[in-house]
Design a protein around this motif. Sequence first.
Motif, short mmCIF file in Angstrom:
data_model
loop_
_atom_site.label_atom_id
_atom_site.label_comp_id
_atom_site.label_asym_id
_atom_site.label_seq_id
_atom_site.Cartn_x
_atom_site.Cartn_y
_atom_site.Cartn_z
N ASN A 171 0.83 -1.21 0.00
CA ASN A 171 0.00 0.00 0.00
C ASN A 171 0.86 1.25 0.00
O ASN A 171 0.63 2.19 -0.78
CB ASN A 171 -0.90 0.00 1.23
N ASP A 172 1.87 1.28 0.86
CA ASP A 172 2.70 2.48 0.99
C ASP A 172 3.53 2.74 -0.26
O ASP A 172 3.71 3.89 -0.68
CB ASP A 172 3.62 2.35 2.22
N TYR A 173 4.06 1.68 -0.84
CA TYR A 173 4.83 1.84 -2.08
C TYR A 173 3.94 2.39 -3.20
O TYR A 173 4.37 3.24 -3.98
CB TYR A 173 5.45 0.51 -2.51
N TYR A 174 2.71 1.90 -3.27
CA TYR A 174 1.79 2.41 -4.29
C TYR A 174 1.47 3.88 -4.02
O TYR A 174 1.41 4.69 -4.95
CB TYR A 174 0.50 1.60 -4.32
N LEU A 175 1.29 4.21 -2.75
CA LEU A 175 1.03 5.60 -2.37
C LEU A 175 2.17 6.50 -2.86
O LEU A 175 1.93 7.56 -3.46
CB LEU A 175 0.86 5.69 -0.85
N VAL A 176 3.40 6.07 -2.61
CA VAL A 176 4.56 6.86 -3.01
C VAL A 176 4.71 6.88 -4.53
O VAL A 176 5.00 7.92 -5.14
CB VAL A 176 5.85 6.31 -2.35
N ASP A 177 4.53 5.72 -5.16
CA ASP A 177 4.67 5.65 -6.62
C ASP A 177 3.64 6.53 -7.33
O ASP A 177 3.89 7.04 -8.43
CB ASP A 177 4.50 4.21 -7.10
N SER A 178 2.47 6.71 -6.70
CA SER A 178 1.40 7.50 -7.31
C SER A 178 1.54 9.00 -7.02
O SER A 178 0.87 9.82 -7.66
CB SER A 178 0.04 7.03 -6.78
N TYR A 179 2.39 9.32 -6.06
CA TYR A 179 2.51 10.71 -5.61
C TYR A 179 3.34 11.55 -6.57
O TYR A 179 4.39 11.14 -7.03
CB TYR A 179 3.16 10.74 -4.22
N ARG A 180 2.84 12.73 -6.85
CA ARG A 180 3.57 13.70 -7.65
C ARG A 180 3.54 15.05 -6.93
O ARG A 180 2.47 15.60 -6.66
CB ARG A 180 2.94 13.87 -9.05
N ARG A 181 4.70 15.55 -6.60
CA ARG A 181 4.76 16.87 -5.96
C ARG A 181 4.35 17.94 -6.97
O ARG A 181 4.76 17.92 -8.13
CB ARG A 181 6.18 17.14 -5.45
N ASP A 182 3.52 18.89 -6.52
CA ASP A 182 3.05 19.97 -7.39
C ASP A 182 4.19 20.97 -7.60
O ASP A 182 4.58 21.66 -6.66
CB ASP A 182 1.85 20.65 -6.75
N PRO A 183 4.73 21.07 -8.81
CA PRO A 183 5.86 22.00 -9.04
C PRO A 183 5.44 23.47 -8.91
O PRO A 183 6.31 24.34 -8.76
CB PRO A 183 6.29 21.68 -10.48
N ASP A 184 4.15 23.72 -8.95
CA ASP A 184 3.65 25.09 -8.83
C ASP A 184 3.11 25.40 -7.44
O ASP A 184 2.43 26.42 -7.24
CB ASP A 184 2.55 25.34 -9.87
N ALA A 185 3.40 24.53 -6.48
CA ALA A 185 2.91 24.73 -5.12
C ALA A 185 3.49 26.01 -4.52
O ALA A 185 4.62 26.40 -4.82
CB ALA A 185 3.30 23.54 -4.25
N VAL A 186 2.69 26.66 -3.68
CA VAL A 186 3.16 27.85 -2.98
C VAL A 186 4.35 27.46 -2.10
O VAL A 186 4.26 26.48 -1.34
CB VAL A 186 2.04 28.44 -2.10
N PRO A 187 5.47 28.16 -2.21
CA PRO A 187 6.64 27.80 -1.40
C PRO A 187 6.35 27.88 0.09
O PRO A 187 5.57 28.73 0.54
CB PRO A 187 7.69 28.84 -1.81
N LEU A 188 6.99 27.02 0.84
CA LEU A 188 6.90 27.08 2.29
C LEU A 188 7.60 28.33 2.79
O LEU A 188 8.43 28.91 2.09
CB LEU A 188 7.55 25.85 2.91
N GLY A 189 7.31 28.71 4.03
CA GLY A 189 7.99 29.86 4.61
C GLY A 189 8.97 29.47 5.69
O GLY A 189 9.63 30.34 6.27
N THR A 190 9.08 28.18 5.96
CA THR A 190 9.90 27.72 7.07
C THR A 190 11.27 27.20 6.60
O THR A 190 11.49 26.97 5.41
CB THR A 190 9.18 26.61 7.84
N GLU A 191 12.15 27.00 7.53
CA GLU A 191 13.46 26.44 7.24
C GLU A 191 13.33 24.97 6.82
O GLU A 191 12.51 24.23 7.37
CB GLU A 191 14.35 26.53 8.49
N VAL A 192 14.12 24.55 5.86
CA VAL A 192 14.14 23.15 5.42
C VAL A 192 15.55 22.60 5.60
O VAL A 192 16.53 23.20 5.16
CB VAL A 192 13.70 23.01 3.95
N VAL A 193 15.64 21.45 6.25
CA VAL A 193 16.91 20.76 6.47
C VAL A 193 16.81 19.39 5.81
O VAL A 193 15.91 18.60 6.13
CB VAL A 193 17.21 20.60 7.97
#
Length: 250
Positions: A171-193
Amino acid sequence: MTTKSPWLVTYQARTSAERRLIAFPHAGGSASFFRPWASHLDDTLELSVVQYPGREGRMAEPLVPSMAELATAVAEALAADGTARETILLGHSMGAAVAYETLRLLEASGSSAVTRLCVSGRQPDGAETITSPRLRTDRELLSSMSELGGTRAAVLDDPDLREMVLDIARNDYYLVDSYRRDPDAVPLGTEVVALMGDGDAQTDPRRMQEWSSVTTGPFSLSVFTGGHFFLAEHVASVLSVATAAGVGSR
């Protein structure tokens, strides 16, 4: 261990802690993976771990088949928690994507409690692009899980446990395989590490640097020795990076 919401498991509750760390497990993983981390934190930090349905105390609940549904449920659980404490999100592998999508929803709702997002063992768009996602076979799952590590051999050697673990992983692998990050998503405002192991075939330093594009805040990359589950070998060091006072702290 305490549980206020089925979505959050808290180890060594510290209600007076000034900050909290919310951890998101990998594909096929559960909250107990992060249990040992609580002993590495002082009284100023409390550890809670997201417990996905279908495992441990939520075994009777149906698995969640999509990233959107999963991130929405986690965001709602965190919002309902009502705490104003400074919060750090840390996700490993699949959990990195879940944490990112959860934070997108929290920021869109106006929340500013999360000051740092830690993404471990996953590039922004994964290690490969699967154009036609499908449920993986037992052989494919076992091959991938063996290659990445993280699952004890004793579990996979027991027929009943193996079947249960493979159902969750499928189930989890299918969830990840189906996931596509939105390239036009509003940028976060927080620090990323970003965090990675130098021997992890699933990550590349140049691709991990691409996490810098998801935020208008500061970005940094830390590389540790080890493979995909490097963080299990470097708990204290990973926590030191993830919870360090600095830009992400008030």
